[in-house]
Design an enzyme around this catalytic site. Structure first.
Site, PDB file in Angstrom:
ATOM      1  N   GLU A  87       0.814  -1.224   0.000  1.00 31.55           N
ATOM      2  CA  GLU A  87       0.000   0.000   0.000  1.00 31.55           C
ATOM      3  C   GLU A  87       0.842   1.266   0.000  1.00 31.55           C
ATOM      4  OE1 GLU A  87      -3.589   2.172   2.589  1.00 31.55           O
ATOM      5  OE2 GLU A  87      -2.851   0.190   3.167  1.00 31.55           O
TER       6      GLU A  87
ATOM      7  N   LYS B 117      -8.406  -0.890   1.318  1.00 36.78           N
ATOM      8  CA  LYS B 117      -9.414  -1.331   2.283  1.00 36.78           C
ATOM      9  C   LYS B 117     -10.192  -2.452   1.624  1.00 36.78           C
ATOM     10  CE  LYS B 117      -9.214   0.270   6.309  1.00 36.78           C
ATOM     11  NZ  LYS B 117      -7.919  -0.411   6.413  1.00 36.78           N
TER      12      LYS B 117
END
Length: 691
Positions: free
Chosen positions: A485, A502
Site C-alpha cells: 500500500e 481497504k
C-alpha cells in the site's frame, strides 16, 4: 559595540582534541563569517585554577562578548606563575570559546550552542602530553582531579547540543559542521552553510545491467550499520498488473549513510538525535518541523535521462506515534518515532528498462564509490544471469535457512479482540466515528542471535512479493516489510497521489476458488463502503495543500492480486499548491487514513482507548524524502519489526488489524487479521496464537 554574536562553546576533558577542533572549525566558518576564537588555557590561574579560571572566563570574557562588547581580560603567565599582560578579544558574528569549563553552568545561559568533545582516556593523555610535553606531565593527575570534581557537580555532557567522539583523523570538523546548522539557535547564522547544500551536483551513471538485487544489496551494504532497501520485490512477478500497480513496482532503491554527506536521525517524543560521522546533535521540537528545515526545496539538478523520482536524500520510516503532531495524543513507543538516513550516494534499479543507476553527490570520495558500486552491479548482473528465472526474481540463490519457529503471543486474545470490535461498533453507533481501524499486535521474545534479519527478509520477499517491500537496518532496529500500500506520493512537480487499501481476501491454490474470492471482494458492499469512507477522508487530507479543484479520484475500488491476498485499492490525485510546505503536506495526511478510520482525529482518540498500547513502526510510513522535493511513502503493514534490546534478546512484533464499521461481523473481522498475518507468520514457520 556590535550586535550580540553567536557563541559556540567547545568543552571536554583535557586531551579530547578541543583546540584542534576549534581552530579547524573556525577556519571553515571563516569562509562565510567573521569568527573570533578564545582559548580558556590562556586564563586559568595556574595548575590548580580550573574553578577560578571558569569564574574569570565567564565574568571578563563571556559576559561582554555576549553583549557584543570587546572583552578585556588578564592572561596567565605560565612561566612565572602569575598574572600576565592584559589582552582583548573582539566580538564577531561567531565567537568560538574552547577549553575545559567553556560550557560550565555559569556560562551556559550566555551560549548559543555547546559542543562536548570526547576521547578514550589513553588517547586523551597521549594527545595532551604530545602537545605540551614535560610541562603538563607532572600536573596531569592534579588537573584531572579538578575536572572530575567539576563534572561531578556540573553535567555538561548531558546538556550539550553536539557530542563528538573525537578521533585523531581530522574528520571531526567536517562532521560537526554537518550537524550544527540543524540547531535552531544556529540555523539563522549558518544559513550560508545550509545554502551551500543546495545546488549540489548530482552525478548519475546508467549501467545496462539487470543485477540480482539481493546479492547487490548484500555486497554493497551487508556490513553497514545503517542501510535501506526500498525493494519493489514484485517487479516482473506474474501477479503484477498493468497501470498503477506496475508503476509502483518500477524502481528499487538501496543506500546507506556512508560517505561525505552521510547522516542519520532518530526522533522520539519531540527530540531528534542527528548523527554525522563522529558527531551527534540533539534538536528539540516536532519532527515535521525539523523535516521542513531539511527537505522540500529542490537541491539538485536532475539529469534529463534519469527517469526515477528519487534523487538522493533521506530514507527510512515514520512511526505511528508521530500522530502526536497531527492531532493525536502522545504515546511512547519502544521503537523510534522516526528513523532516517541521509544518502549522498545510492543505487536505483529500473526494473522496466533493465538498468541500474548509480547516483552520487559530487564529493572527494565519489569517484572511489562509483568504481566500487559499478563493480558490484556488474558482479550481481552476472549472478542474475547464472540464476535466471524465478530464483533471480526472488532474490537469488541465497541459501536462506529459517530459524526455529518463534512462539508468538497476541496482545489481545480472541475474546478480547471481539469485545473491542463490539466497543468500536458502540462508538460508531454513538456517532463518534464512521469507521474504526482497530489493530492488535503479535510479538515474540527470542535470543538476539537466534534470528538473522537478512535471510528472514529474503524469505519474506520470496513468499510475499510486494511493490513497497523494504528492508531497513537502522542500528538496533530492523524493519522487514512486504507492504502493498502506498500512503502518499508527492512528485517533484507537485503531483500528489494516495492509494488506500481497504478490503482483503486470501488467495486460494485452486484457480476457480481464487477467482471466486476475487469476485467476492469486488462485489462486497461492506468492503466498498470501507474503501469509499477512506477515499473521502484522504480527499479531505490532500485538499489542505492542494490547488482547489485538483483533487480527483482516478480509480475507485479496483482489485489487485498479490501472492497471498487480493486487495481493494483506490487512487486519489491532487496538485500541490505552489510554495506550500511539502513536510506540512505530508503531516496533513499522517497517519494514513486507512490505518485510523474516519473522522481521523476523533477516531484516533477512540483507538488509543481501545488498543491501550503504542503501534510503533506498524501503520506508520516507509519511504524517502528526495533532494528534488519528491517523496514516496508506503503504509507500514505486513511488516515484521525486530528490535534488539541490547541485553542479548530481541523482540519480534507484527501488527495486524482491520476496519470496523456498523455492519461488521466480529468473527469475519477476526479471521481477516489472521489472513493478514499469514504471509509473515508462515514464512517464519510460526502459527497465529489461538489464545
Amino acid at each position: 559595540m556590535s550586535p550580540a554574536p553567536v557563541i559556540i562553546a567547545i568543552d571536554g576533558r583535557s586531551g579530547a582534541g578541543k583546540t584542534t577542533l576549534a581552530v579547524e572549525l573556525a577556519a571553515r566558518l571563516r569562509a562565510h563569517h567573521k569568527v573570533s576564537l578564545f582559548h580558556l588555557e590562556d586564563i586559568y590561574p595556574g595548575w590548580n585554577g580550573l574553578a577560578a579560571g571558569i569564574e574569570r572566563y565567564v565574568s571578563t570574557v563571556l559576559a561582554p562578548l555576549s553583549r557584543g562588547e570587546a572583552a578585556s581580560w588578564v592572561c596567565w603567565d605560565w612561566e612565572n606563575h602569575d598574572d600576565g599582560e592584559s589582552r582583548v578579544t573582539l566580538p564577531a558574528e561567531i565567537v568560538i570559546v574552547e577549553g575545559v569549563g567553556a560550557a560550565a553552568a555559569a556560562a551556559r545561559p550566555l551560549l548559543s550552542a555547546v559542543i562536548w568533545a570526547e576521547a578514550p582516556d589513553d588517547v586523551r593523555r597521549t594527545r595532551a602530553l604530545d602537545r605540551d610535553g614535560e610541562t603538563y606531565e607532572p600536573f596531569w593527575d592534579q588537573w584531572a582531579a579538578q575536572e572530575e570534581e567539576w563534572l561531578a557537580a556540573d553535567k555538561v555532557p548531558l546538556d550539550a547540543d553536539v557530542r563528538v567522539l573525537n578521533p585523531a583523523d581530522g574528520s571531526a570538523p567536517a562532521d560537526v559542521l554537518q550537524v550544527l546548522p540543524y540547531l535552531p539557535s544556529l540555523a539563522p547564522a549558518l544559513a550560508p552553510e545550509l545554502s551551500a547544500r543546495r545546488g549540489l551536483r548530482l552525478r548519475a551513471e546508467r549501467l545496462n545491467v539487470r543485477p540480482d538485487a539481493a546479492g547487490l544489496f548484500g555486497s554493497l551494504y551487508g556490513r553497514s550499520a545503517n542501510a535501506v532497501w526500498l525493494d519493489s520485490s514484485n517487479a516482473g512477478a506474474p501477479d503484477t498488473e498493468a497501470g498503477e500497480a506496475a508503476e509502483r513496482s518500477r524502481f528499487s532503491i538501496m543506500a546507506d549513510d556512508g560517505g561525505t554527506f552521510g547522516q542519520s536521525v532518530t526522533h522520539r517524543s519531540g527530540h531528534s538525535l542527528l548523527s554525522a560521522g563522529c558527531a551527534t546533535a540533539t534538536v528539540q521540537g516536532p519532527f515535521f518541523r525539523w523535516l521542513d528545515t531539511v527537505w522540500g526545496l529542490s537541491a539538485v539538478e536532475i539529469p534529463e535521462a534519469y527517469p526515477g523520482g528519487f534523487a538522493l536524500g533521506w530514507l527510512g520510516c515514520l512511526g505511528y506515534e508521530l500522530k502526536r503532531e497531527t492531532g493525536g495524543t502522545d504515546l511512547p513507543a519502544p521503537t523510534p518515532d522516526a528513523a532516517l538516513i541521509f544518502a549522498g550516494r545510492a543505487v536505483v534499479l529500473d526494473h522496466a528498462e533493465g538498468a541500474a543507476w548509480l547516483l552520487a553527490l559530487d564529493a572527494p570520495d565519489a569517484d572511489d564509490w562509483l568504481v566500487q558500486a559499478r563493480a558490484a552491479v556488474e558482479t550481481a548482473g552476472r549472478a542474475a544471469v547464472e540464476t535466471a528465472g524465478a530464483a533471480a526474481q526472488a532474490g537469488g540463490s541465497t541459501g536462506v535457512v529459517l530459524p526455529a519457529a518463534a512462539a508468538f503471543r497476541s496482545r489481545d486474545t480472541r475474546a478480547e479482540y471481539l469485545a473491542k470490535i463490539s466497543a468500536a461498533q458502540h462508538q460508531i453507533g454513538e456517532g463518534n466515528s464512521y469507521e474504526v481501524c482497530l489493530t492488535t499486535a503479535l510479538s515474540a521474545d527470542i535470543p538476539a542471535d537466534a534470528l538473522d534479519p537478512w535471510p528472514t527478509y529474503l524469505a519474506l520477499r520470496r513468499r510475499n512479493p510486494a511493490p513497497f517491500a523494504s528492508y531497513l537496518r537502522l542500528g538496533s532496529l530492523t524493519v522487514a516489510s512486504t507492504s502493498p500500500e502506498r500512503f502518499l506520493k508527492i512528485a517533484a512537480d507537485g503531483g500528489m497521489r494516495a492509494e488506500p487499501i481497504k478490503g482483503t481476501r486470501r488467495r486460494a491454490a485452486d484457480p476457480a476458488e481464487d477467482a471466486r474470492l476475487r469476485t467476492d471482494l469486488a462485489t462486497a458492499l461492506k468492503d466498498r463502503a470501507e474503501n469509499i469512507m477512506i477515499v473521502d477522508l484522504l480527499r479531505n487530507d490532500l485538499s489542505h495543500f492542494a490547488i482547489p479543484g485538483s483533487v480527483t479520484v482516478s480509480r475507485l475500488c479496483a482489485i489487485e492480486s498479490y501472492a497471498t491476498v487480493h486487495q481493494m485499492v483506490s487512487t486519489i490525485d491532487a496538485q500541490l499548491k505552489p510554495g506550500s510546505s511539502r513536510a506540512e503536506a505530508v503531516a496533513a495526511c499522517f497517519p494514513a487514513g486507512s490505518m485510523t478510520g474516519a473522522p481521523k482525529i476523533s477516531t484516533m482518540a477512540i483507538l488509543d482507548g481501545l488498543e491501550g498500547a503504542a503501534r510503533g513502526v506498524y501503520s506508520g510510513a516507509i519511504g524517502y524524502f528526495s533532494l528534488n522535493g519528491a517523496t514516496d511513502l508506503a503504509v507500514a503493514i505486513r511488516t515484521l519489526v525486530i528490535n534488539a534490546r541490547g541485553d542479548g534478546t530481541a523482540e519480534l512484533t507484527l501488527g495486524v488489524g482491520g476496519a470496523i464499521t456498523a455492519d461488521s461481523d466480529p468473527e469475519d473481522e477476526y479471521q481477516e487479521i489472521r489472513t493478514k498475518a499469514f504471509g509473515v507468520l508462515s514464512t517464519l514457520g510460526a502459527d497465529f496464537p489461538d489464545a
